[in-house]
Design an enzyme around this catalytic site. Structure first.
Site, mmCIF file in Angstrom:
data_model
loop_
_atom_site.group_PDB
_atom_site.id
_atom_site.type_symbol
_atom_site.label_atom_id
_atom_site.label_comp_id
_atom_site.label_asym_id
_atom_site.label_seq_id
_atom_site.Cartn_x
_atom_site.Cartn_y
_atom_site.Cartn_z
ATOM 1 N N TRP A 58 -3.611 -1.939 -1.574
ATOM 2 C CA TRP A 58 -3.568 -3.205 -2.310
ATOM 3 C C TRP A 58 -4.095 -4.228 -1.314
ATOM 4 C CZ3 TRP A 58 -1.243 -8.040 -1.954
ATOM 5 C CH2 TRP A 58 -1.250 -8.811 -3.128
ATOM 6 N N CYS A 89 0.855 -1.193 0.000
ATOM 7 C CA CYS A 89 0.000 0.000 0.000
ATOM 8 C C CYS A 89 0.887 1.237 0.000
ATOM 9 C CB CYS A 89 -0.876 0.007 1.233
ATOM 10 S SG CYS A 89 -1.831 -1.499 1.400
ATOM 11 N N GLU A 108 2.010 -9.377 -17.863
ATOM 12 C CA GLU A 108 1.524 -8.463 -16.823
ATOM 13 C C GLU A 108 0.811 -7.250 -17.410
ATOM 14 O OE1 GLU A 108 4.489 -6.790 -14.152
ATOM 15 O OE2 GLU A 108 5.975 -6.709 -15.729
ATOM 16 N N ARG A 129 1.715 1.856 -5.924
ATOM 17 C CA ARG A 129 1.931 0.832 -4.892
ATOM 18 C C ARG A 129 0.682 0.000 -4.616
ATOM 19 N NH1 ARG A 129 6.639 1.959 -1.949
ATOM 20 N NH2 ARG A 129 5.930 0.497 -0.372
ATOM 21 N N GLU A 181 11.983 -12.196 -19.813
ATOM 22 C CA GLU A 181 11.544 -10.842 -19.470
ATOM 23 C C GLU A 181 10.493 -10.337 -20.468
ATOM 24 O OE1 GLU A 181 11.529 -8.900 -17.123
ATOM 25 O OE2 GLU A 181 11.389 -6.858 -17.831
HETATM 26 O O1 M6R Z 1 11.303 -3.889 -6.493
HETATM 27 P P1 M6R Z 1 11.866 -5.197 -6.995
HETATM 28 O O2 M6R Z 1 12.843 -5.014 -8.102
HETATM 29 O O3 M6R Z 1 12.396 -6.060 -5.879
HETATM 30 O O4 M6R Z 1 10.605 -5.962 -7.597
HETATM 31 C C1 M6R Z 1 10.726 -7.278 -8.058
HETATM 32 C C2 M6R Z 1 9.514 -7.698 -8.860
HETATM 33 O O5 M6R Z 1 8.354 -7.630 -8.072
HETATM 34 C C3 M6R Z 1 9.318 -6.823 -10.094
HETATM 35 O O6 M6R Z 1 10.446 -6.835 -10.924
HETATM 36 C C4 M6R Z 1 8.091 -7.296 -10.903
HETATM 37 O O7 M6R Z 1 8.331 -8.560 -11.433
HETATM 38 C C5 M6R Z 1 7.746 -6.291 -11.991
HETATM 39 N N1 M6R Z 1 6.332 -6.028 -11.968
HETATM 40 C C6 M6R Z 1 8.069 -6.773 -13.360
HETATM 41 O O8 M6R Z 1 7.734 -5.850 -14.323
#
Ligand code: M6R
Length: 618
Positions: free
Chosen positions: A80, A2, A494, A31, A487
């Site tokens: 969230w 959140c 997503e 967030r 990737e």
């Molecule tokens: O903030 P972080 O890099 O630790 O986040 C990791 C993943 O949650 C983040 O890369 C997520 O997979 C993205 N939504 C991908 O686009």
């Protein structure tokens, strides 16, 4: 997950607290965007709240229709959902008597606490764990007569993860926060102070910030910031200055943050490289505060990360193993600590995270340190938790990444991990100084090459628009092209909510080729013809194999690689570069493709369904 904002100000126009909090929520909406709400306290001792299910715009409409009175202090929340559906009632703040509370995280012992409160005659409006906290705080305040002391008392009873902010109608100049395993930073103003889940919440007002430690309570008045631990003993925050400004967190004329962040990538890579060589040209990573003799003696590197950050680690594995001759394992952070990994004081653990707050990665960092490993974090967000709990940090300088789908963070994470690899190669003598200089030169040439790929964006966008009804896309890559394929598939899943899967091209004949039928769209990332052994020709054979079975082939290949032409339905060109540098280019068309296809479907690319930017729950 959140977003949290708090504000208290002296001699401010009465409308300012609400304005500050709403602006902060707008910047933090990435967030979580299931619901949003605010609570205000005025000098007349009146507490008012407004909250609405859905995106922040619903709350803004509600505030237009039903304006709130002026205030001195305000808190705001964008949610969230964890406990309870995203409804108006479950939206934060939650009120108990004269107290309003907002919360990021999960209170794991909430059922026990709720039973205790029910037995004591409490009634609840919502299904949330947060309302339990509000009730506990109201009771603690009634007993102790002080909001900070009440927060300390309650924080000691909570299990799980939490950032909490509270206001009380009787103390209109005070906002109190607490954090345990969940982010909270303080913004330092003049006659006003701020709190936020990250600095974006208050960047329009101040760049002076205070990083809080674990298990701390912070009390803001317009003129003071007091930090204690959960027992009330004085504690210290760490002051820092945010190195980007409000403009960096705006769309700047782009239709989405994601479009802007894709375009920011040459700068993000250039900034991550900046200032990291000494006068003699040798690589200097001042931030790597791990003893050099220890770095010379490590016998394994384990990268821990999630999602896109893990794919960046996967790319870096190829480079670091090649340059340093150290085995590198890449592990999803949420799997790492549950499988009893073999790590010890001879292992360097590299935690990669854009947000620096991903709970799975943080827990893996803690586990690695408990096993005696040194942890080096590659992180983008200053003031976040993972760098503070690691032995050293290498910051990426990508600037704020607001779109939920990671783009510029990926490129800057690869860049930073490559710098680490070169630093280790230099330190351990695996490469001569002139070899390091040459590789650094190759890295420095990348921003201009990334720009060249971006200059050709319209071709990718056209193809993406024409494929808006495609039900499924596969991605094939080999060597460093494999994590790029993964990737590319993640981006499409997503953003566009369609089936997308990445495979190592060599794996095709071991199963995935069965998926190929007439019209199946397949991206293929072709290695450089000047690269390793016969990889190029093997991937060309793969394209032939799938084309023969009806695949619609979308090929990413170097300028001048004409061998792909007979088998490609579409070719997206990237400039020539050394193999290990190619992920920084090959991923860009895939980002553009996913962004454009989702946009053509009318989807919100900045805030895809069910996701949140920063995953601060396990
Ligand atoms: O903030 P972080 O890099 O630790 O986040 C990791 C993943 O949650 C983040 O890369 C997520 O997979 C993205 N939504 C991908 O686009």
């Amino acid at each position: 997950m959140c977003g949290i904002v708090g504000y208290v100000g002296r001699q401010q126009p009465n409308g300012k607290p609400l304005e500050v909090v709403m602006e902060g929520l707008r910047r933090l909406e990435y967030r979580g965007y299931d619901s949003a709400g605010v609570a205000l306290v005025g000098r007349d001792g009146v507490l008012v709240t407004a909250k609405k299910a859905g995106k922040l715009v619903n709350l803004a409409d509600e505030l237009d229709a039903r304006p709130l009175p002026g205030a001195t202090a305000a808190i705001g929340h964008t949610r969230w959902a964890t406990h309870g559906a995203p409804t108006d009632v479950n939206a934060h703040p939650h009120v108990a008597g004269k107290i309003a509370v907002i919360h990021n995280g999960i209170v794991e012992n909430f059922a026990v606490l709720k039973a205790e409160l029910l037995a004591d005659g409490a009634t609840f409006l919502s299904e949330t764990d947060t309302e339990v906290v509000a009730q506990l705080l109201a009771r603690a305040y009634a007993r102790l007569g002080d909001l900070s002391e009440a927060m300390c008392a309650v924080a000691q009873r909570l299990e799980g993860t939490f950032t909490l902010l509270a206001v009380h109608a009787d103390v209109p100049d005070v906002v109190v926060g607490a954090r345990h395993d969940s982010p909270l930073v303080v913004g330092l103003g003049d006659g006003e102070n701020f709190m936020g889940s990250d600095v974006a919440a208050f960047i329009a007002h101040t760049r002076r910030a205070l990083e809080l430690g674990q298990d701390q309570v912070v009390t803001l008045t317009p003129d003071s910031v007091t930090v204690t631990d959960f027992t009330g003993a004085p504690a210290q925050g760490r002051a820092f200055t945010v190195d980007w400004d409000a403009a960096a967190a705006e769309k700047g004329g782009y239709r989405s943050f994601m479009d802007k962040e894709i375009d920011d990538q040459p700068q993000a890579v250039a900034d991550t490289l900046l200032g990291r060589t000494g006068l003699d040209g040798a690589l200097v990573l001042d931030e790597v505060r791990i003893d050099e003799s220890l770095l010379r003696s490590i016998d394994k590197i384990v990268v821990i990360a999630c999602g896109t950050a893990a794919y960046a680690g996967h790319v870096a594995k190829y480079a670091i193993e090649h340059w340093c001759r150290i085995p590198v394992e890449v592990e999803l952070a949420h799997e790492f600590r549950y499988r009893d990994p073999v790590v010890n004081e001879k292992t360097l653990v590299v935690a990669i995270s854009q947000s620096g707050e991903t709970m799975d990665t943080l827990m893996a960092v803690r586990h690695a340190r408990e096993q005696g490993s040194k942890v080096l974090a590659i992180v983008n967000t200053h003031g976040s938790t993972i760098p503070r709990e690691s032995d050293a940090v290498l910051y990426t300088h990508a600037g704020p990444e607001i779109a939920v789908a990671s783009t510029k963070a990926f490129l800057s994470q690869i860049t930073a991990a490559y710098l680490l690899g070169l630093y280790l190669a230099q330190l351990r003598g695996n490469k001569f100084p002139d070899e390091i200089a040459e590789l650094l030169g190759q890295l420095r040439a990348m921003p201009a090459k990334i720009q060249t790929v971006l200059d050709g964006a319209e071709h990718v966008r056209e193809v993406a628009r024409s494929m808006r009804d495609t039900p499924s896309v596969l991605f094939l890559g080999r060597h460093v092209g494999f994590p790029v394929a993964l990737e590319g598939a993640l981006k499409l899943k997503e953003l566009a909510y369609i089936h997308a899967e990445g495979f190592a091209a060599g794996e095709l004949k071991h199963g995935p080729i069965a998926l190929i039928e007439e019209g199946q769209a397949v991206f293929v990332i072709v290695p450089s013809p000047r690269g390793r052994d016969s990889l190029h020709s093997k991937v060309i054979s793969n394209i032939q194999e799938i084309r023969a079975r009806g695949a619609h082939t979308l090929v990413i290949a170097e300028e001048g690689d004409d061998a792909v032409l007979p088998f490609a339905d579409e070719v997206f060109r990237i400039p020539q570069c050394p193999t290990l540098m190619s992920p920084l280019l090959a991923v860009v068309p895939l980002q553009l493709f996913a962004c454009e296809l989702a946009t053509a479907k009318g989807l919100d690319v900045d805030q895809p369904r069910n996701l949140a930017k920063s995953v601060t729950v396990e």
